[in-house]
Design a protein around this motif. Structure first.
Motif, mmCIF file in Angstrom:
data_model
loop_
_atom_site.group_PDB
_atom_site.id
_atom_site.type_symbol
_atom_site.label_atom_id
_atom_site.label_comp_id
_atom_site.label_asym_id
_atom_site.label_seq_id
_atom_site.Cartn_x
_atom_site.Cartn_y
_atom_site.Cartn_z
ATOM 1 N N VAL A 219 0.852 -1.287 -0.095
ATOM 2 C CA VAL A 219 0.033 -0.010 -0.001
ATOM 3 C C VAL A 219 0.773 1.231 -0.119
ATOM 4 N N GLU A 220 0.542 2.467 -0.718
ATOM 5 C CA GLU A 220 1.283 3.402 -0.780
ATOM 6 C C GLU A 220 0.262 4.841 -0.830
ATOM 7 N N SER A 221 1.173 5.755 -0.183
ATOM 8 C CA SER A 221 0.268 7.059 -0.261
ATOM 9 C C SER A 221 1.452 7.946 -0.734
ATOM 10 N N LYS A 222 0.650 9.285 -1.569
ATOM 11 C CA LYS A 222 1.794 10.540 -1.801
ATOM 12 C C LYS A 222 1.871 11.335 -0.653
ATOM 13 N N LEU A 223 3.047 11.883 -0.560
ATOM 14 C CA LEU A 223 3.514 12.959 0.411
ATOM 15 C C LEU A 223 3.387 14.392 -0.249
ATOM 16 N N THR A 224 2.371 15.286 0.389
ATOM 17 C CA THR A 224 2.393 16.537 -0.221
ATOM 18 C C THR A 224 3.561 17.305 0.120
ATOM 19 N N SER A 225 3.611 18.697 -0.589
ATOM 20 C CA SER A 225 4.711 19.585 -0.331
ATOM 21 C C SER A 225 4.913 19.976 1.317
#
Length: 77
Positions: free
Chosen positions: A2-8
């Motif tokens: 499972v993955e998720s994206k990191l915001t700035s």
């Protein structure tokens, strides 16, 4: 996997499958434990979620009954 994206801004969304596995709800807190292998998410459950977790179907006890039981247990070998 499972993955998720990191915001700035350093934020990410905990994926639905992870939230379900950890039984996470809105407002729950998460502890991040780091070691040499990576990071572990530890859900911190609010005390209010513990209400009713222990079931008891016997006769209700008074505070005095409980105190007597504690004293008896402390003095019995």
């Amino acid at each position: 996997m499972v993955e998720s994206k990191l915001t700035s801004g350093g934020r990410t969304t905990v994926p639905k499958s992870v939230r379900a596995k950890l039984n996470l709800r809105p407002g729950d807190r998460i502890r991040y434990e780091m070691d040499e292998d990576g990071v572990r998410l530890i859900p911190l459950k609010p005390v209010r979620r513990l209400y009713g977790i222990l079931e008891y179907s016997g006769v209700e006890k008074t505070l005095e009954d409980m105190e007597r039981g504690i004293i008896k247990g402390a003095t019995t070998e």
